[in-house]
Design a protein around this motif. Structure first.
Motif, PDB file in Angstrom:
ATOM      1  N   LEU A  11      16.560  19.959  16.833  1.00  0.00           N
ATOM      2  CA  LEU A  11      15.864  20.464  15.648  1.00  0.00           C
ATOM      3  C   LEU A  11      15.003  21.676  15.990  1.00  0.00           C
ATOM      4  O   LEU A  11      14.999  22.677  15.255  1.00  0.00           O
ATOM      5  CB  LEU A  11      14.995  19.354  15.029  1.00  0.00           C
ATOM      6  CG  LEU A  11      14.231  19.720  13.771  1.00  0.00           C
ATOM      7  CD1 LEU A  11      15.199  20.114  12.651  1.00  0.00           C
ATOM      8  CD2 LEU A  11      13.329  18.584  13.333  1.00  0.00           C
ATOM      9  N   SER A  12      14.310  21.647  17.107  1.00  0.00           N
ATOM     10  CA  SER A  12      13.485  22.783  17.540  1.00  0.00           C
ATOM     11  C   SER A  12      14.348  24.014  17.808  1.00  0.00           C
ATOM     12  O   SER A  12      13.990  25.130  17.427  1.00  0.00           O
ATOM     13  CB  SER A  12      12.694  22.432  18.799  1.00  0.00           C
ATOM     14  OG  SER A  12      11.809  21.376  18.540  1.00  0.00           O
ATOM     15  N   ALA A  13      15.489  23.809  18.464  1.00  0.00           N
ATOM     16  CA  ALA A  13      16.396  24.940  18.744  1.00  0.00           C
ATOM     17  C   ALA A  13      16.942  25.527  17.441  1.00  0.00           C
ATOM     18  O   ALA A  13      17.062  26.748  17.296  1.00  0.00           O
ATOM     19  CB  ALA A  13      17.538  24.477  19.641  1.00  0.00           C
ATOM     20  N   ILE A  55      15.482  25.459  14.438  1.00  0.00           N
ATOM     21  CA  ILE A  55      14.383  26.176  13.770  1.00  0.00           C
ATOM     22  C   ILE A  55      14.147  27.521  14.445  1.00  0.00           C
ATOM     23  O   ILE A  55      13.966  28.545  13.779  1.00  0.00           O
ATOM     24  CB  ILE A  55      13.099  25.313  13.752  1.00  0.00           C
ATOM     25  CG1 ILE A  55      13.291  24.132  12.795  1.00  0.00           C
ATOM     26  CG2 ILE A  55      11.887  26.138  13.354  1.00  0.00           C
ATOM     27  CD1 ILE A  55      12.181  23.099  12.845  1.00  0.00           C
ATOM     28  N   ALA A  56      14.163  27.547  15.781  1.00  0.00           N
ATOM     29  CA  ALA A  56      13.973  28.803  16.510  1.00  0.00           C
ATOM     30  C   ALA A  56      15.098  29.789  16.197  1.00  0.00           C
ATOM     31  O   ALA A  56      14.861  30.985  15.988  1.00  0.00           O
ATOM     32  CB  ALA A  56      13.895  28.538  18.008  1.00  0.00           C
ATOM     33  N   CYS A  76      16.942  29.918  13.465  1.00  0.00           N
ATOM     34  CA  CYS A  76      16.750  30.408  12.088  1.00  0.00           C
ATOM     35  C   CYS A  76      15.645  31.465  12.047  1.00  0.00           C
ATOM     36  O   CYS A  76      15.759  32.458  11.330  1.00  0.00           O
ATOM     37  CB  CYS A  76      16.409  29.251  11.151  1.00  0.00           C
ATOM     38  SG  CYS A  76      17.810  28.171  10.813  1.00  0.00           S
ATOM     39  N   ASN A 103      17.155  14.611  19.519  1.00  0.00           N
ATOM     40  CA  ASN A 103      17.120  15.072  18.132  1.00  0.00           C
ATOM     41  C   ASN A 103      16.022  16.111  17.917  1.00  0.00           C
ATOM     42  O   ASN A 103      16.225  17.118  17.225  1.00  0.00           O
ATOM     43  CB  ASN A 103      16.925  13.899  17.175  1.00  0.00           C
ATOM     44  CG  ASN A 103      18.189  13.081  16.993  1.00  0.00           C
ATOM     45  OD1 ASN A 103      19.280  13.561  17.240  1.00  0.00           O
ATOM     46  ND2 ASN A 103      18.033  11.828  16.571  1.00  0.00           N
ATOM     47  N   LEU A 104      14.829  15.888  18.464  1.00  0.00           N
ATOM     48  CA  LEU A 104      13.731  16.853  18.333  1.00  0.00           C
ATOM     49  C   LEU A 104      14.056  18.166  19.044  1.00  0.00           C
ATOM     50  O   LEU A 104      13.721  19.255  18.554  1.00  0.00           O
ATOM     51  CB  LEU A 104      12.423  16.261  18.854  1.00  0.00           C
ATOM     52  CG  LEU A 104      11.767  15.221  17.943  1.00  0.00           C
ATOM     53  CD1 LEU A 104      10.551  14.611  18.622  1.00  0.00           C
ATOM     54  CD2 LEU A 104      11.359  15.847  16.617  1.00  0.00           C
ATOM     55  N   THR A 105      14.710  18.091  20.193  1.00  0.00           N
ATOM     56  CA  THR A 105      15.099  19.302  20.930  1.00  0.00           C
ATOM     57  C   THR A 105      16.115  20.119  20.118  1.00  0.00           C
ATOM     58  O   THR A 105      15.992  21.338  19.991  1.00  0.00           O
ATOM     59  CB  THR A 105      15.695  18.931  22.303  1.00  0.00           C
ATOM     60  OG1 THR A 105      14.743  18.153  23.010  1.00  0.00           O
ATOM     61  CG2 THR A 105      16.062  20.171  23.095  1.00  0.00           C
ATOM     62  N   TRP A 146      15.476  10.223  20.173  1.00  0.00           N
ATOM     63  CA  TRP A 146      14.453  10.997  19.477  1.00  0.00           C
ATOM     64  C   TRP A 146      14.171  12.310  20.206  1.00  0.00           C
ATOM     65  O   TRP A 146      14.001  13.361  19.585  1.00  0.00           O
ATOM     66  CB  TRP A 146      13.156  10.191  19.318  1.00  0.00           C
ATOM     67  CG  TRP A 146      13.201   9.297  18.124  1.00  0.00           C
ATOM     68  CD1 TRP A 146      13.416   7.958  18.107  1.00  0.00           C
ATOM     69  CD2 TRP A 146      13.064   9.706  16.774  1.00  0.00           C
ATOM     70  NE1 TRP A 146      13.417   7.492  16.835  1.00  0.00           N
ATOM     71  CE2 TRP A 146      13.196   8.552  15.971  1.00  0.00           C
ATOM     72  CE3 TRP A 146      12.844  10.920  16.136  1.00  0.00           C
ATOM     73  CZ2 TRP A 146      13.109   8.582  14.594  1.00  0.00           C
ATOM     74  CZ3 TRP A 146      12.753  10.946  14.758  1.00  0.00           C
ATOM     75  CH2 TRP A 146      12.887   9.795  13.997  1.00  0.00           C
ATOM     76  N   THR A 147      14.140  12.300  21.498  1.00  0.00           N
ATOM     77  CA  THR A 147      13.902  13.501  22.294  1.00  0.00           C
ATOM     78  C   THR A 147      15.038  14.500  22.094  1.00  0.00           C
ATOM     79  O   THR A 147      14.803  15.698  21.882  1.00  0.00           O
ATOM     80  CB  THR A 147      13.749  13.146  23.786  1.00  0.00           C
ATOM     81  OG1 THR A 147      12.713  12.183  23.931  1.00  0.00           O
ATOM     82  CG2 THR A 147      13.448  14.375  24.616  1.00  0.00           C
TER      83      THR A 147
END
Length: 176
Positions: free
Chosen positions: A14-16, A18-19, A21, A10-12, A7-8
């Motif tokens: 996903l955050s990268a 989004i940033a 984009c 995957n969230l990292t 999960w950590t």
């Protein structure tokens, strides 16, 4: 523990994503070019005949990626060319509250096919004042101020300084 790590990660990721984009979007919005096609009628009040000293001025402005190109094109009443001044340089600053672009012109090209004595007075003045600045500092500073705009009608009123020119402009592309 393995579930928490997945999960950590995957969230990292996903955050990268989004940033990335967000950065791409901001760059595409900020790199949008400003293109204006402007026109004005010039009149020299010292002309002796009714049509003496009457000219048309078209000014094409392109501002993109920090660069600026301003092309002053002068025409006689019959549509023939009366001269041209092309200026290229860099946008030094943009004042959003007054919608003013401050441009540092690095190069200037003037038409050679038309006798300088036949140039419109406005063209003579613009040539003189910009040459004066080039000889002193190697550059000509000018401003392009949008006095009024209506993007729904693709129209703007623009003031060019130091040429003291107010033009009606068609907004071709803009971030105004």
């Amino acid at each position: 523990m393995a579930k928490w790590l997945k999960w950590t990660i995957n969230l990292t990721i996903l955050s990268a994503l989004i940033a990335a984009c967000g950065v791409i979007y901001l760059q595409s919005v900020s790199n949008k070019a400003v293109i204006l096609n402007c026109s004005s009628e010039l009149f020299d009040r010292h002309g002796q005949h009714e049509d003496d000293g009457k000219f048309y001025l078209l000014v094409d402005v392109l501002i993109s990626s920090g660069n600026a190109q301003i092309n002053y094109r002068y025409f006689n009443l019959d549509g023939s060319s009366a001269g041209m001044i092309l200026m290229q340089g860099e946008v030094q600053s943009m004042e959003p509250n007054s919608m003013t672009y401050n441009v540092s012109v690095k190069t200037k090209t003037e038409s050679e096919g038309v006798d300088k004595k036949a140039w419109p007075e406005h063209m003579k003045y613009l040539s003189y004042i910009s040459s004066l600045h080039f000889s002193k500092s190697g550059k000509h500073n000018m401003s392009i101020e949008i006095l009024h705009s209506d993007t729904s009608k693709d129209y703007a009123v623009v003031l060019f300084q130091p040429s003291n020119t107010v033009c009606g402009c068609r907004i071709v592309n803009s971030r105004i």
